[in-house]
Design an enzyme around this catalytic site. Structure first.
Site, PDB file in Angstrom:
ATOM      1  N   HIS A  68      45.320  43.456  22.587  1.00  0.00           N
ATOM      2  CA  HIS A  68      46.642  43.946  22.966  1.00  0.00           C
ATOM      3  C   HIS A  68      47.138  43.281  24.247  1.00  0.00           C
ATOM      4  O   HIS A  68      48.302  42.919  24.375  1.00  0.00           O
ATOM      5  CB  HIS A  68      46.578  45.473  23.129  1.00  0.00           C
TER       6      HIS A  68
ATOM      7  N   GLU B 172      48.364  39.891  23.447  1.00  0.00           N
ATOM      8  CA  GLU B 172      49.699  39.986  22.821  1.00  0.00           C
ATOM      9  C   GLU B 172      50.792  40.011  23.902  1.00  0.00           C
ATOM     10  O   GLU B 172      51.776  39.282  23.824  1.00  0.00           O
ATOM     11  CB  GLU B 172      49.757  41.249  21.949  1.00  0.00           C
TER      12      GLU B 172
ATOM     13  N   GLU C 283      51.918  51.708  29.970  1.00  0.00           N
ATOM     14  CA  GLU C 283      51.912  51.886  28.514  1.00  0.00           C
ATOM     15  C   GLU C 283      50.780  52.847  28.126  1.00  0.00           C
ATOM     16  O   GLU C 283      50.955  53.743  27.308  1.00  0.00           O
ATOM     17  CB  GLU C 283      51.752  50.534  27.807  1.00  0.00           C
TER      18      GLU C 283
END
Lengths: 423, 429
Positions: free
Chosen positions: B67, B70, B143
């Site tokens: 992640h 990404e 996040e």
């Protein structure tokens, strides 16, 4: 895609969206009525009680079975607050005959007939809604009202709106209030339902591969032919609808959260309808995209947030800014957010920013054709605007906007409320 | 190019495996303005231990790397951020990481080829520095905290943790503040070089395109990179049993949230061929709808008693190292939902399925598959996700008729086992 509309009775319109791009037909019935404290909870109840049964499909189970039998036609309802109106929405999406192994029947006609029956011919026992259904749906709405705390970001936004519109319709919670639920029973709700159906604005949308006589099919449906002409009781939003708050209202609230949710509610004062398009561009540059001032400065430069964005509520002329931040970073984040609002006023953005924002907005207009529900939402939005425009004209209006127009909007912006949800 | 046509939905897929190992699928949608491109790698949060091609030593990386990578792919050496560049083109760009894959995408009406230039450029050119890696830790930290405030995510993750002992599906895709603090640029490059090889990737393009021209457009934009050898993915051995049946967490919510999980046997799935996997998935979808779907007796009773308020979410998730059923929603009494669900499973096992109900639900499932072909976004994402499971999405439309009542009953006995069920609850303290 081809759009046309026909007023089949006063206050009742059929909107036809002819398109062969999809595997499905989408049929929608929207009931629009004035949002009031008195009726908000009743409307929420109506939107769910109608799912429970109709004259010929007397239970939820029966409706579901009929839908499943139609290759999974999906029946859905929704409840919206749009400006000072409450909208009860009912949909059926069904697979078009061309994509069904053996087409034994006309699915579209069948789906229309079923949806109109659910909305206009509910299941009634002894002149009232069935008690069992009423009790269950009261419980259901109660759960929805209590559930407003579950999604903390949405809760923070709703609370900010509530603070900005205290004692005004737009400040109401769309599912209503628990104390009002207690007063509702099958009898008074059915009386209210009859009044609603008599007085509300009715819009019926059909989208898909349609027969030519689709309007007639709907007009001749017995549930529609029973309806009367009306002067619909709803509110057309006005640009004069503006708030004036001399002083920023600061609200802090505590809840069990890990991350702080910061919401700013901004007022915009407009002089004419065209400025709504200019505000759309203003919002796009302020916080509408990954290139926006908020995303770039709060997230990418200061690394204070994952979410930092803004959205424009065109009915009430407000912009809402949302950021999820470390609770201790409140002052730092708020300063940066305020600076972006100030910089917009000074015209501190480039022609390039404007060009990019225009591209983004025009791209979303181009998508209207490609999504059945987006097209319906667009044309219904037009229904609730004084100035109706087709997508092409919409694009032209966006293209024409100049930097000075946006700066003018920026200078009409003021902070109404700063809401912070923390632990 | 291989052409696969499906006559039920009247759609075609053009598929080609290029010399560098990249698989490209093009799905023409004449008349649509909307265009979609998605490029994915078979690399997600599950891959924390591996032996890179040509190496002997195994590499172990902190949780949350896929992640993190990404996020960092957008950063370019010339100082620009590809997300900004794409947004400036008026396209809607994004990326996401799942358990088994990571994908980069955009959708647009105009400027498709300019956006394609940018997407293919940034996915092929990583640029990680100590500084840009550090800065991302603040953003991803927020996040992670955002997910901490999502009770839906917690109740899901707790159910997974109740089912699995070792399988890395237990790990939160985003990692934790602690694990991401250990990520540096060398780790990112290592993972990039291992997993972002064309032979580990697939691209799906959907819109009003000529497939022959489009495949040339793709080739033109590929940098010279050879297919690498096999990546040895190392996964811990997962016992067949569950960890514990019930788990509960306190969070401020109005009504309790629940997730019922049923752990399935991966070892059995591994022996299935593609069409059997699809058939099994369809059968499970039909079974779940028969047991607790909108028209079921159980749903009616639970709704009537005010125990549930809406149809629960029903899904079967699977990949090479995990497989489970999830049933989730909100309930005033999750224990009751769980007990009644188990009861109803037993009733169905004893009495078999009703032929008429079975056929009606199968029709409904067929319709739900057809609806997936309305939108270029849904089509592209579905073909990509199914590809990583070794499935062609059309298979669902082709196999559904061969799923019989008897077959579904067999799957019911095989998968819906009481000792494989868990209940996860999130509620107020």
């Amino acid at each position: 895609m081809q759009y046309s509309q026909k007023e089949i009775k006063k206050g009742i319109k059929v909107h036809k969206i002819d398109t062969d791009k999809f595997k499905t037909n989408l049929i929608a019935v929207f009931l629009t009525t004035r949002l009031t404290r008195e009726n908000v909870t009743k409307n929420a109840m109506i939107s769910t009680i109608l799912r429970r049964g109709s004259k010929n499909m007397t239970s939820q189970e029966e409706i579901s079975k009929q839908m499943e039998e139609m290759y999974g036609a999906s029946f859905d309802c929704g409840l919206d607050k749009t400006g000072d109106n409450q909208i009860l929405k009912f949909y059926i999406e069904n697979v078009n005959d061309d994509f069904i192994p053996e087409h034994e029947e006309n699915m579209l006609k069948n789906a229309i007939q079923k949806l109109l029956e659910i909305v206009f011919n509910p299941y009634i026992e002894n002149g009232e809604f069935k008690k069992e259904y009423i009790d269950q749906e009261k419980n259901n709405i109660k759960q929805k009202i209590e559930g407003k705390i579950d999604n903390k970001a949405r809760y923070a936004l709703n609370r900010c709106i509530e603070e900005m519109y205290k004692n005004e319709p737009f400040g109401l919670f769309k599912f209503g209030y628990i104390e009002d639920l207690e007063k509702i029973d099958g009898k008074n709700l059915y009386e209210y339902y009859k009044k609603l159906i008599k007085e509300c604005k009715i819009d019926i949308f059909v989208s898909g591969i349609l027969p030519e006589n689709i309007e007639e099919i709907i007009e001749q449906n017995e549930n529609i032919s029973n309806l009367e002409d009306r002067n619909p009781d709803y509110i057309m939003p006005s640009i004069l609808d503006r708030k004036t708050n001399q002083k920023e209202n600061i609200v802090n609230e505590s809840m069990d959260v890990t991350q702080g949710k910061l919401v700013l509610g901004l007022d915009i004062s407009l002089e004419n309808e065209n400025q709504k398009y200019e505000t759309l561009l203003y919002n796009n540059i302020l916080g509408g995209t990954a290139n926006s001032k908020l995303f770039q400065n709060v997230r990418e430069k200061a690394n204070l947030a994952y979410v930092a964005s803004s959205s424009y509520s065109r009915q009430k002329n407000n912009i809402f800014i949302n950021c999820g931040i470390e609770i201790a970073n409140y002052d730092k984040a708020l300063d940066i957010v305020k600076k972006q609002i100030e910089d917009m006023k000074k015209g501190d953005f480039s022609e390039e920013d404007i060009k990019n924002a225009k591209k983004g907005i025009i791209s979303t207009i181009n998508l209207i054709d490609d999504e059945q529900d987006t097209a319906i939402t667009y044309y219904f939005g037009q229904e609730l605007s004084e100035h109706k425009i087709e997508p092409d004209e919409y694009k032209q209006k966006i293209e024409k906007i100049q930097k000075e127009d946006i700066v003018k909007i920026a200078n009409s912006v003021s902070i109404n409320t700063i809401y912070f949800l923390k632990d | 190019m291989q052409v696969i046509e499906n006559l039920k939905v009247k759609e075609k897929v053009y598929k080609e495996k290029l010399d560098n190992g990249l698989t490209v699928m093009i799905i023409p949608k004449p008349g649509m303005n909307k265009k979609y491109m998605i490029w994915g790698t078979h690399y997600g949060s599950l891959e924390n231990e591996f032996i890179a091609p040509g190496e002997e030593e195994k590499t172990v990386v902190p949780n949350g790397v896929a992640h993190f990578l990404e996020h960092k792919m957008f950063e370019q050496e010339n100082g620009t951020n590809s997300l900004d560049v794409l947004t400036a083109l008026g396209v809607e760009a994004n990326a996401y990481t799942t358990n088994d894959h990571t994908a980069y995408l955009f959708e647009c009406t105009d400027n498709f080829y300019e956006a394609m230039d940018e997407l293919m450029d940034y996915v092929q050119h990583p640029y990680f520095t100590d500084e840009n890696v550090e800065k991302e830790k603040g953003i991803i930290g927020q996040e992670i905290k955002m997910y901490d405030d999502y009770p839906e995510w917690k109740v899901y993750l707790n159910a997974i943790n109740a089912m699995y002992h070792e399988c890395p599906i237990k790990i939160d895709i985003v990692g934790t503040i602690e694990t991401i603090s250990k990520i540096d640029k060398d780790i990112l490059y290592k993972c990039y070089n291992t997993f972002y090889n064309p032979s580990n990737m697939v691209m799906v393009i959907c819109g009003d395109f000529n497939p022959d021209d489009m495949i040339e457009e793709v080739k033109k934009r590929l940098i010279d990179k050879k297919a690498n050898g096999e990546i040895k993915r190392i996964y811990p051995k997962e016992p067949e049993t569950i960890v514990k049946e019930k788990v509960e967490q306190k969070l401020e919510v109005s009504t309790p949230l629940y997730t019922i999980g049923i752990k399935d046997l991966v070892s059995e799935n591994c022996n299935l061929n593609k069409s059997e996997t699809v058939k099994k998935h369809i059968a499970i979808e039909i079974l779940l709808n028969l047991i607790i779907g909108r028209s079921s007796r159980l749903f009616k009773d639970l709704y009537k008693d005010g125990i549930i308020f809406a149809q629960p979410g029903l899904s079967y998730e699977f990949a090479n190292i995990y497989a489970h059923i999830l049933i989730d929603g909100q309930s005033s009494d999750p224990e009751k939902v769980y007990a009644e669900f188990k009861n109803e499973v037993n009733n169905f096992k004893e009495n078999g399925l009703n032929q008429k109900d079975f056929e009606r639900i199968r029709k409904m499932i067929y319709g739900s598959y057809v609806k997936e072909y309305n939108d270029v976004t849904d089509i592209s994402r579905m073909f990509l996700a199914d590809y990583f499971k070794g499935i062609n999405s059309f298979d669902y439309l082709d196999e559904i008729e061969s799923v019989t009542k008897e077959y579904a009953e067999q799957i019911l006995r095989q998968v819906f086992k009481e000792d494989k069920m868990v209940l996860s609850i999130v509620k107020n303290s």
